[in-house]
Design an enzyme around this catalytic site. Structure first.
Site, PDB file in Angstrom:
ATOM      1  N   HIS A   4      59.593  35.999 112.319  1.00 52.32           N
ATOM      2  CA  HIS A   4      59.657  34.531 112.318  1.00 52.32           C
ATOM      3  C   HIS A   4      61.028  34.125 112.853  1.00 52.32           C
ATOM      4  O   HIS A   4      62.005  34.866 112.689  1.00 52.32           O
ATOM      5  CB  HIS A   4      59.474  34.068 110.871  1.00 52.32           C
ATOM      6  CG  HIS A   4      59.378  32.592 110.665  1.00 52.32           C
ATOM      7  ND1 HIS A   4      60.479  31.768 110.631  1.00 52.32           N
ATOM      8  CD2 HIS A   4      58.302  31.795 110.449  1.00 52.32           C
ATOM      9  CE1 HIS A   4      60.086  30.530 110.402  1.00 52.32           C
ATOM     10  NE2 HIS A   4      58.774  30.501 110.291  1.00 52.32           N
ATOM     11  N   ASP A  54      62.265  40.271 104.929  1.00 54.13           N
ATOM     12  CA  ASP A  54      61.851  38.869 104.861  1.00 54.13           C
ATOM     13  C   ASP A  54      60.506  38.848 104.124  1.00 54.13           C
ATOM     14  O   ASP A  54      59.476  39.209 104.696  1.00 54.13           O
ATOM     15  CB  ASP A  54      61.736  38.322 106.287  1.00 54.13           C
ATOM     16  CG  ASP A  54      61.077  36.940 106.331  1.00 54.13           C
ATOM     17  OD1 ASP A  54      60.596  36.469 105.283  1.00 54.13           O
ATOM     18  OD2 ASP A  54      61.043  36.350 107.420  1.00 54.13           O
ATOM     19  N   GLN A  95      56.157  35.755 103.266  1.00 53.89           N
ATOM     20  CA  GLN A  95      54.685  35.723 103.217  1.00 53.89           C
ATOM     21  C   GLN A  95      54.105  36.743 102.245  1.00 53.89           C
ATOM     22  O   GLN A  95      52.882  36.896 102.165  1.00 53.89           O
ATOM     23  CB  GLN A  95      54.109  35.982 104.617  1.00 53.89           C
ATOM     24  CG  GLN A  95      54.435  34.910 105.629  1.00 53.89           C
ATOM     25  CD  GLN A  95      53.810  33.558 105.289  1.00 53.89           C
ATOM     26  OE1 GLN A  95      52.878  33.462 104.488  1.00 53.89           O
ATOM     27  NE2 GLN A  95      54.332  32.503 105.895  1.00 53.89           N
ATOM     28  N   LYS A 107      56.126  28.968  99.108  1.00 55.10           N
ATOM     29  CA  LYS A 107      55.017  29.751  99.660  1.00 55.10           C
ATOM     30  C   LYS A 107      54.336  30.590  98.580  1.00 55.10           C
ATOM     31  O   LYS A 107      53.375  31.306  98.861  1.00 55.10           O
ATOM     32  CB  LYS A 107      55.523  30.657 100.782  1.00 55.10           C
ATOM     33  CG  LYS A 107      55.996  29.870 102.011  1.00 55.10           C
ATOM     34  CD  LYS A 107      56.252  30.782 103.170  1.00 55.10           C
ATOM     35  CE  LYS A 107      57.045  30.127 104.273  1.00 55.10           C
ATOM     36  NZ  LYS A 107      56.245  29.237 105.121  1.00 55.10           N
ATOM     37  N   CYS A 137      56.421  29.508 114.856  1.00 56.64           N
ATOM     38  CA  CYS A 137      57.833  29.933 114.807  1.00 56.64           C
ATOM     39  C   CYS A 137      57.952  31.426 115.075  1.00 56.64           C
ATOM     40  O   CYS A 137      58.733  32.137 114.418  1.00 56.64           O
ATOM     41  CB  CYS A 137      58.474  29.579 113.460  1.00 56.64           C
ATOM     42  SG  CYS A 137      58.461  27.829 113.118  1.00 56.64           S
TER      43      CYS A 137
HETATM   44  N1  PLP Z   1      59.794  34.162 107.355  1.00 47.74           N
HETATM   45  C1  PLP Z   1      58.472  34.079 107.481  1.00 47.74           C
HETATM   46  C2  PLP Z   1      57.679  35.318 107.755  1.00 47.74           C
HETATM   47  C3  PLP Z   1      57.835  32.847 107.358  1.00 47.74           C
HETATM   48  O1  PLP Z   1      56.512  32.751 107.500  1.00 47.74           O
HETATM   49  C4  PLP Z   1      58.628  31.690 107.107  1.00 47.74           C
HETATM   50  C5  PLP Z   1      57.998  30.359 107.032  1.00 47.74           C
HETATM   51  O2  PLP Z   1      56.916  30.144 107.490  1.00 47.74           O
HETATM   52  C6  PLP Z   1      59.999  31.844 106.953  1.00 47.74           C
HETATM   53  C7  PLP Z   1      60.557  33.090 107.088  1.00 47.74           C
HETATM   54  C8  PLP Z   1      60.880  30.674 106.649  1.00 47.74           C
HETATM   55  O3  PLP Z   1      60.622  30.234 105.349  1.00 47.74           O
HETATM   56  P1  PLP Z   1      61.294  28.877 104.826  1.00 47.74           P
HETATM   57  O4  PLP Z   1      60.951  27.824 105.821  1.00 47.74           O
HETATM   58  O5  PLP Z   1      60.656  28.661 103.492  1.00 47.74           O
HETATM   59  O6  PLP Z   1      62.759  29.127 104.728  1.00 47.74           O
END
Ligand code: PLP
Length: 423
Positions: free
Chosen positions: A140, A217, A220, A243, A381
């Site tokens: 992401h 990360d 998800q 999430k 993203c």
């Molecule tokens: N990493 C992954 C895999 C994501 O899907 C997302 C958000 O969709 C993020 C990071 C960023 O999360 P946040 O916007 O809650 O900081």
């Protein structure tokens, strides 16, 4: 298992453990799911963007504001005591849930994005030109852009672990990317585009064998599975409350105690210091060192309530239901002419990205919405991954444990409707 048997397994309410899942009762816990949009019941299939909140979470946040609201770690009055106890109890709850060795390894932040920015700044402060971070093609932007910014500041290198056409990491290529200048492997646990559940423990083992620490990360992951950071042996793990059925604006950076201790602060302000003069500052120990200013303590309390809610669910039954949803959705979508699913990994969270011949993803999203089906369309993203597949955008249906097989039917029917209108 046949489609019909899948449907029964996922919806049975006769207590046939371990696959019983009282979906009706669970859906009642989520007030937002009861509504109609455009005159039809809402089918919320956009859970990877943000999940819905059970009454228990909504009430925990409202109760905090009704009864206990005060700033934490500051005053000695009764409300301040209660708020501070609640905030620190939330830290304990999170630490216990992810099996951190100590609650002090849990830093509360805004979310995954802020956690990764903290690391890119804090770790990056000691990196020099030519030092390397290894990412993967399926990251992401939250796990790409902070490293870009560091590259601009410090001249570091970004290396990329490739994915296969099926959407799995090519772990065989990893050792070749871990040279003496590699300072970090930063990879996603579950892809927000493909649904792939990555073999994180194995990646950590390989990286550690080369002396390279690992950031995972987990944005998800926690909505679908228990995460044990000690079993993964990762050095850092980042995730977002919103999430995983918790409030927005609260997230976590887990770090091994010795890793956090070695990290400089990235934001300065109140409550992250021991002593300040105009000449000199002594910083507080982790986690306070990374929690400058007034924190989202109500959010932390809501996140603990979300964890309590998840802890009350039967994890095996939940996994069984989600996998039944995934299998059923895959079969239903595969049967639609001209539809191609992107992401065919062997281990997947219940998430499907797809393209339909002759239909732009954004038009698809608009037409599905008319039928009450909420999905996400776009690049999610993850532009480098879109480039890898040579597509500008996909439609993504991302499922949670409260979704039903009937909602999958509605998704498939709505796609047919969209094809009829546009293809
Ligand atoms: N990493 C992954 C895999 C994501 O899907 C997302 C958000 O969709 C993020 C990071 C960023 O999360 P946040 O916007 O809650 O900081």
């Amino acid at each position: 298992m046949s489609l019909a048997a899948d449907k029964r397994a996922a919806t049975t309410r006769d207590g046939d453990a371990p696959t019983s899942w009282d979906l009706d009762a669970i859906r009642e816990d989520f007030p937002i799911l009861q509504q109609q949009v455009h005159g039809v019941p809402l089918a919320y299939l956009d859970n990877a963007a943000t999940s819905q909140k059970p009454t228990a979470v909504i009430d925990a946040v409202a109760d905090f504001y009704r009864h206990d609201n005060a700033n934490v770690h500051r005053a000695v009055h009764a409300l301040a005591e209660r708020a501070t106890l609640g905030y620190e109890a939330a830290r304990e709850r999170v630490g216990h849930w992810i099996n951190a060795a100590a609650a002090s390894e849990v830093v509360f932040l805004r979310g995954t994005t802020e956690a990764i920015n903290l690391l890119a700044n804090g770790l990056g402060a000691g990196w020099r030109s030519g030092d390397r971070v290894v990412l993967t093609t399926m990251e992401h932007h939250a796990n790409i852009v902070p490293w870009h910014l560091l590259r601009e500041r410090a001249g570091i290198e970004i290396a990329v672990l490739p994915v296969t056409e099926a959407g799995e990491l090519d772990l065989d290529a990893l050792p070749g990317l871990l040279d003496g200048r590699t300072r970090l492997l930063a990879l996603t646990h579950v892809s927000n585009v493909l649904g792939t559940i990555n073999p994180v423990a194995e990646a950590v083992r390989i990286a550690h064998a080369h002396g390279v620490p690992v950031l995972v990360d987990g944005a998800q992951a926690l909505a679908h599975q228990r995460v044990d950071v000690q079993a993964l042996d990762c050095d850092f793990y980042a995730f977002s409350g919103h999430k995983m059925f918790g409030p927005t604006g609260i997230g976590v950076l887990y770090g091994k105690a010795e890793r956090l201790a070695a990290l400089p602060p990235w934001q300065g302000g109140g409550e992250m210091i021991r002593r300040v003069t105009f000449e000199k500052i002594r910083f507080a120990d982790p986690p306070q060192r990374f929690e400058a200013g007034t924190q989202n303590f109500a959010g932390a309390i809501g996140l603990a309530a979300a964890i309590d809610y998840l802890a009350g669910l039967d994890a095996d039954a939940m996994a069984g239901h989600e996998q039944a949803l995934l299998r059923y959705a895959t079969e239903r979508l595969e049967a639609i002419p001209g539809l191609r699913i992107i992401g065919r990994a062997a281990h997947k969270a219940p998430l499907l990205s797809f393209l339909v011949d002759g239909v732009h993803a954004h038009d698809m999203g608009t037409l599905l919405d008319r039928k009450g089906v909420a999905v996400r369309t776009g690049h999610h993203c993850a532009m480098p991954l879109m480039d890898f597949y040579g597509v500008p955008a996909t439609t993504r249906a991302s499922l949670a444990f409260y979704n039903s097989l009937d909602e999958i039917d509605r998704l498939a029917d709505a796609i047919d409707y969209a094809r009829g209108v546009l293809a």
